[in-house]
Scaffold this motif. Structure first.
Motif, short mmCIF file in Angstrom:
data_model
loop_
_atom_site.label_atom_id
_atom_site.label_comp_id
_atom_site.label_asym_id
_atom_site.label_seq_id
_atom_site.Cartn_x
_atom_site.Cartn_y
_atom_site.Cartn_z
N SER A 66 59.81 69.74 -33.08
CA SER A 66 59.92 70.46 -31.81
C SER A 66 59.01 69.83 -30.76
N TYR A 69 60.65 66.47 -29.67
CA TYR A 69 61.81 66.65 -28.79
C TYR A 69 61.39 67.12 -27.41
N ASN A 70 60.52 68.13 -27.34
CA ASN A 70 60.08 68.64 -26.04
C ASN A 70 59.28 67.60 -25.27
N ALA A 73 61.80 65.07 -23.88
CA ALA A 73 62.55 65.64 -22.76
C ALA A 73 61.69 65.67 -21.50
N ALA A 74 60.45 66.10 -21.62
CA ALA A 74 59.57 66.15 -20.45
C ALA A 74 59.29 64.75 -19.92
#
Length: 137
Positions: A66, A69-70, A73-74
């Motif tokens: 997690s 992935y976050n 993305a950021a």
């Protein structure tokens, strides 16, 4: 020590992004801050992938997905959105200065460019995530 393939891809992406940002013809007022932002954002991107590959993958094997992935993305939005907005604004300035007699045609060209660049950014997000999240070993 052998680096994972996603680090090599990240360095290539960062080099391309920095070359584009240094090649843009920006006003002098915005040139240095934009270049500095581009270099810092790319360094943060590389450090994130290095740090995750070297430290978090072994200490947080399941919980780290997690975070990974976050973080990706950021960082994609930190890398690409300012560059895309700058390209749109430069194209808009170029089109508005061109001698086109129909003012409405200028707006149609601008809207078309915004749609195309936004589509490229959206497609780039999908490919970026697949490269670093889906296909990475």
């Amino acid at each position: 020590m052998q680096f994972p393939s996603n680090i090599i891809v990240a360095v290539v992406i960062s080099i391309i992004c920095i070359l584009i940002s240094f090649g843009l013809k920006l006003p002098i007022k915005y040139k240095k801050p934009f270049r500095l932002y581009s270099v810092v954002a790319n360094l943060v991107f590389i450090v994130f992938l290095l740090g995750f590959s070297l430290f978090f993958k072994t200490s947080l094997p399941n919980q780290g997905i997690s975070l990974y992935y976050n973080g990706l993305a950021a960082l994609y939005f930190l890398l690409v959105i300012p560059l895309g907005v700058t390209l749109i604004l430069l194209f808009r300035k170029f089109v508005m200065n061109v001698d086109i007699y129909l003012v409405s045609l200028k707006y149609v060209i601008n809207i078309g460019a915004i749609v195309i660049i936004s589509g490229i950014i959206a497609l780039g997000y999908i490919l970026f995530m697949l490269t670093f999240y889906g296909f990475a070993p």
